[in-house]
Design an enzyme around this catalytic site. Structure first.
Site, PDB file in Angstrom:
ATOM      1  CE  LYS A 107      -3.264   2.759   2.667  1.00 57.84           C
ATOM      2  NZ  LYS A 107      -3.791   3.069   4.008  1.00 57.84           N
ATOM      3  CD  GLN A 108       4.235   4.526  -0.924  1.00 57.50           C
ATOM      4  OE1 GLN A 108       3.816   5.445  -0.196  1.00 57.50           O
ATOM      5  NE2 GLN A 108       5.270   3.746  -0.602  1.00 57.50           N
TER       6      GLN A 108
END
Length: 349
Positions: A237-238
């Site tokens: 997740k970014q």
């Protein structure tokens, strides 16, 4: 289905017609209905991990597409419950969080031990659970950029979760300890048959230079993604990248001039493509975060989904834009994002 071009407005052609040339799509391992069989089966993941990954990919409105739409609601710890849930106090009740995930057609719900543990017997078999095992609490003063363990992998397994999630603040003073803890937890998770998701975020005052904030720079977040894949995060997740040149601006770390000339332009899709590239060319799935709630949440959420999908990403993890409004509106917003991934006309650039 929504009209994606209409929602994007003046940016429609700019985002929908762009072609990435630095790293072409043919070089990537792209999401698809066979992603688990094509990518994860080659790895050291056990059959139990593969089953739980497939369970997420098969659930909700995006089931069978190879894309994910995850509802994350850990903000009651990360941002305090008052600031997160006062816009819609119904979500102080964990059951409403899970109901939003169900009605919103989410692939999974990611939340805290208290939220998921309190509802597990009623809902763990109805929607995949992702237990977030560490958090940054805001009660300590002065505030610090630290993630501490709130839960264990065994608790995730016992409640029927399919995956664990964790955050590492890359660049923070406490990063080394966080990384050791998360690497160990992810090893245990895979032994228990659970998938792993890493929130690969940046925190360091040095990442702000001459009035520009590089916490969402493509090159810095890309390296955080690479470190996440290194500790065997199945999904990364970014935050969506907003600029580039972080390494050259901050004056430490290493990079290469070709990152900013040959391989990556300033186009938003190219910036996100660089994040995908650093996720082992897509062998670890990239999901971008939806960000905080604002004045034009529908357009911003759809825009983020278009950029992620066209860059080669795996989906969106969107929370505050959905739960800080009445449930019906939150469901509509989640469906709009999912429509982007279901729209065959929105292709990989």
């Amino acid at each position: 289905m929504i009209d994606v071009a209409s929602i994007l407005g003046d940016e429609g052609e700019y985002l929908l017609e762009h072609v990435c040339t630095g790293i072409p799509k043919q070089n990537l391992h792209l999401p698809g209905p066979d992603y688990v069989d094509r990518i994860y089966v080659q790895s050291d993941r056990s059959p139990n991990v593969l089953r739980n990954l497939q369970h997420m990919f098969d659930h909700g409105r995006l089931g069978g597409s190879g894309y994910l739409s995850i509802l994350p609601v850990d903000q009651g710890v990360e941002h305090t419950a008052a600031s997160s849930f006062t816009p819609n106090p119904d979500y102080f009740d964990p059951e409403n969080i899970i109901q939003l995930g169900l009605e919103g057609g989410s692939s999974a719900v990611a939340s805290t031990l208290g939220v998921l543990g309190g509802m597990s017997r009623k809902y763990a078999h109805r929607i995949p659970f992702v237990l977030k095992i560490n958090h940054n609490e805001l009660m300590t003063y002065p505030n610090k950029w630290d993630q501490i363990l709130f839960a264990s992998v065994k608790q995730a397994f016992d409640m029927g979760a399919v995956a664990v999630g964790a955050t590492v603040y890359f660049g923070a003073a406490e990063c080394s300890r966080q990384l050791r803890e998360v690497a160990t937890a992810f090893q245990y998770a895979h032994e228990y048959g659970l998938a792993t998701i890493l929130w690969a975020y940046l925190r360091n005052p040095a990442f702000k230079k001459d009035g520009t904030d590089y916490h969402a720079a493509a090159d810095l977040t890309g390296q955080a993604n690479h470190l996440a894949a290194t500790v065997e995060a199945d999904i990364v997740k970014q935050k969506l990248p907003l600029n580039n040149g972080g390494f050259t601006a901050i004056g430490f770390g290493k990079t290469d001039p070709r990152v900013y000339s040959e391989l990556c332009s300033d186009h938003p899709i190219d910036l996100c493509r660089w994040q995908v590239v650093n996720c082992y060319m897509g062998r670890a799935g990239l999901i971008n975060s939806g960000g905080g709630s604002g004045d034009n949440d529908l357009r911003e959420a759809v825009r983020t989904a278009v950029i992620n999908k066209r860059a080669g990403g795996m989906g969106l993890i969107l929370g505050r834009k959905a739960f800080q409004r009445p449930m019906a509106e939150g469901v509509e917003l989640l469906h709009a994002v999912q429509d982007v991934y279901l729209d065959g006309g929105v292709t990989v650039a």
